[in-house]
Motif scaffolding. Structure first.
Motif, PDB file in Angstrom:
ATOM      1  N   GLY A  48       6.118   2.527   7.487  1.00 53.89           N
ATOM      2  CA  GLY A  48       7.018   2.768   6.365  1.00 53.89           C
ATOM      3  C   GLY A  48       6.292   3.246   5.115  1.00 53.89           C
ATOM      4  N   TRP A  49       7.054   3.373   4.058  1.00 52.75           N
ATOM      5  CA  TRP A  49       6.509   3.851   2.790  1.00 52.75           C
ATOM      6  C   TRP A  49       5.614   2.799   2.158  1.00 52.75           C
ATOM      7  N   LEU A  50       4.492   3.260   1.615  1.00 50.41           N
ATOM      8  CA  LEU A  50       3.559   2.401   0.895  1.00 50.41           C
ATOM      9  C   LEU A  50       3.432   2.906  -0.530  1.00 50.41           C
ATOM     10  N   GLU A  51       3.529   1.986  -1.459  1.00 52.10           N
ATOM     11  CA  GLU A  51       3.284   2.300  -2.862  1.00 52.10           C
ATOM     12  C   GLU A  51       1.878   1.826  -3.181  1.00 52.10           C
ATOM     13  N   ILE A  52       1.010   2.754  -3.550  1.00 55.46           N
ATOM     14  CA  ILE A  52      -0.382   2.435  -3.869  1.00 55.46           C
ATOM     15  C   ILE A  52      -0.518   2.411  -5.381  1.00 55.46           C
ATOM     16  N   GLN A  53      -1.091   1.334  -5.899  1.00 54.60           N
ATOM     17  CA  GLN A  53      -1.280   1.202  -7.342  1.00 54.60           C
ATOM     18  C   GLN A  53      -2.763   1.069  -7.640  1.00 54.60           C
ATOM     19  N   SER A  54      -3.187   1.686  -8.731  1.00 54.27           N
ATOM     20  CA  SER A  54      -4.604   1.655  -9.090  1.00 54.27           C
ATOM     21  C   SER A  54      -4.795   1.721 -10.594  1.00 54.27           C
ATOM     22  N   THR A  55      -6.027   1.434 -10.984  1.00 56.68           N
ATOM     23  CA  THR A  55      -6.488   1.785 -12.318  1.00 56.68           C
ATOM     24  C   THR A  55      -7.150   3.156 -12.155  1.00 56.68           C
ATOM     25  N   GLU A  56      -7.902   3.576 -13.137  1.00 53.72           N
ATOM     26  CA  GLU A  56      -8.624   4.848 -13.030  1.00 53.72           C
ATOM     27  C   GLU A  56      -9.642   4.826 -11.887  1.00 53.72           C
ATOM     28  N   THR A  57     -10.192   3.636 -11.585  1.00 51.86           N
ATOM     29  CA  THR A  57     -11.305   3.565 -10.629  1.00 51.86           C
ATOM     30  C   THR A  57     -11.147   2.540  -9.502  1.00 51.86           C
ATOM     31  N   THR A  58     -10.138   1.680  -9.550  1.00 49.33           N
ATOM     32  CA  THR A  58     -10.027   0.631  -8.525  1.00 49.33           C
ATOM     33  C   THR A  58      -8.602   0.488  -8.007  1.00 49.33           C
ATOM     34  N   LEU A  59      -8.490   0.074  -6.751  1.00 52.65           N
ATOM     35  CA  LEU A  59      -7.203  -0.210  -6.127  1.00 52.65           C
ATOM     36  C   LEU A  59      -6.736  -1.586  -6.570  1.00 52.65           C
ATOM     37  N   THR A  60      -5.487  -1.685  -7.029  1.00 54.44           N
ATOM     38  CA  THR A  60      -4.964  -2.971  -7.497  1.00 54.44           C
ATOM     39  C   THR A  60      -3.873  -3.525  -6.599  1.00 54.44           C
TER      40      THR A  60
ATOM     41  N   MET B 174      -4.795  -1.626 -19.799  1.00 54.38           N
ATOM     42  CA  MET B 174      -5.365  -0.787 -18.770  1.00 54.38           C
ATOM     43  C   MET B 174      -4.241   0.007 -18.091  1.00 54.38           C
ATOM     44  N   GLU B 175      -4.414   1.309 -18.045  1.00 52.05           N
ATOM     45  CA  GLU B 175      -3.393   2.163 -17.461  1.00 52.05           C
ATOM     46  C   GLU B 175      -3.359   2.020 -15.948  1.00 52.05           C
ATOM     47  N   LYS B 176      -2.146   2.016 -15.396  1.00 55.52           N
ATOM     48  CA  LYS B 176      -1.942   1.927 -13.943  1.00 55.52           C
ATOM     49  C   LYS B 176      -1.378   3.240 -13.433  1.00 55.52           C
ATOM     50  N   PHE B 177      -1.754   3.582 -12.211  1.00 56.40           N
ATOM     51  CA  PHE B 177      -1.319   4.812 -11.573  1.00 56.40           C
ATOM     52  C   PHE B 177      -0.692   4.473 -10.231  1.00 56.40           C
ATOM     53  N   THR B 178       0.236   5.318  -9.787  1.00 56.15           N
ATOM     54  CA  THR B 178       0.976   5.044  -8.556  1.00 56.15           C
ATOM     55  C   THR B 178       1.068   6.293  -7.692  1.00 56.15           C
ATOM     56  N   ARG B 179       0.954   6.064  -6.378  1.00 56.97           N
ATOM     57  CA  ARG B 179       1.178   7.127  -5.394  1.00 56.97           C
ATOM     58  C   ARG B 179       1.947   6.524  -4.233  1.00 56.97           C
ATOM     59  N   TYR B 180       2.822   7.316  -3.643  1.00 58.90           N
ATOM     60  CA  TYR B 180       3.591   6.895  -2.478  1.00 58.90           C
ATOM     61  C   TYR B 180       3.137   7.692  -1.272  1.00 58.90           C
ATOM     62  N   ILE B 181       2.922   6.980  -0.171  1.00 62.77           N
ATOM     63  CA  ILE B 181       2.586   7.672   1.068  1.00 62.77           C
ATOM     64  C   ILE B 181       3.441   7.103   2.197  1.00 62.77           C
ATOM     65  N   ASN B 182       3.784   7.963   3.127  1.00 65.33           N
ATOM     66  CA  ASN B 182       4.529   7.519   4.294  1.00 65.33           C
ATOM     67  C   ASN B 182       3.518   7.161   5.375  1.00 65.33           C
ATOM     68  N   SER B 183       3.772   6.068   6.073  1.00 64.78           N
ATOM     69  CA  SER B 183       2.857   5.601   7.104  1.00 64.78           C
ATOM     70  C   SER B 183       3.658   5.216   8.340  1.00 64.78           C
ATOM     71  N   PRO B 184       2.991   4.917   9.441  1.00 65.77           N
ATOM     72  CA  PRO B 184       3.715   4.481  10.642  1.00 65.77           C
ATOM     73  C   PRO B 184       4.497   3.174  10.453  1.00 65.77           C
TER      74      PRO B 184
END
Length: 161
Positions: free
Chosen positions: A13-25, A1-11
């Motif tokens: 600190g930095w958060l790395e968000i990981q997901s599949t095509e349809t769900t947060l992992t 299953m392919e995983k995807f990543t996005r980085y966002i800055n928050s109050p």
């Protein structure tokens, strides 16, 4: 299953968000931004939007498809933790009792510490029976920030910890 990543800055600190095509992992606390996945499925847009609303004090509950990886016991604890509402805390003992045994407090703490989706599965809302902040994979300062943020944005005011 392919995983995807996005980085966002928050109050907090930095958060790395990981997901599949349809769900947060997973959501991980990281020191800095890295490269986002080339492909960015809609779930990452939705997670980012809901987190921004949460940090702005406009979102009290998340509505996302989650697939955290963990043991059956960890999954059970994370389900119980998700029932602790915004602006409210519960103790490790409270969760242990709900899981079936008040002798499970240490196991509850360990499961809570392995939560792969902090903030969304609100493990920061679980505190010691004495009311003290204890353990948080993201650090106690982040836990304190999250609880203070929720206290200041909760419909009722009072002390969380």
């Amino acid at each position: 299953m392919e995983k995807f990543t996005r980085y966002i800055n928050s109050p907090i600190g930095w958060l790395e968000i990981q997901s599949t095509e349809t769900t947060l992992t997973a959501i991980c606390f990281v020191d800095k931004e890295a490269n986002n996945s080339t492909i960015q499925p809609k779930i990452l847009d939705e997670v980012e939007a809901q987190l921004k609303e949460y940090f702005a004090g406009k979102r009290k509950a998340f509505n996302l498809q989650l697939t955290p990886e963990g043991t059956e016991f960890q999954q059970k604890i994370w389900q119980l933790v998700q029932q602790v509402e915004f602006g409210v805390t519960a103790s490790y003992l409270d969760i242990a009792k709900q899981s079936g045994s008040d002798k499970n407090t240490r196991a509850v703490g360990l499961a809570n510490g392995k939560n792969p989706i902090p903030i969304i599965i609100p493990c920061h809302r679980i505190i010691g029976s004495s009311g003290k902040l204890t353990g948080y994979a993201g650090g106690l300062e982040r836990k304190r920030w999250l609880l203070t943020h929720e206290l200041s944005n909760a419909p009722t005011s009072g002390k969380l910890f």
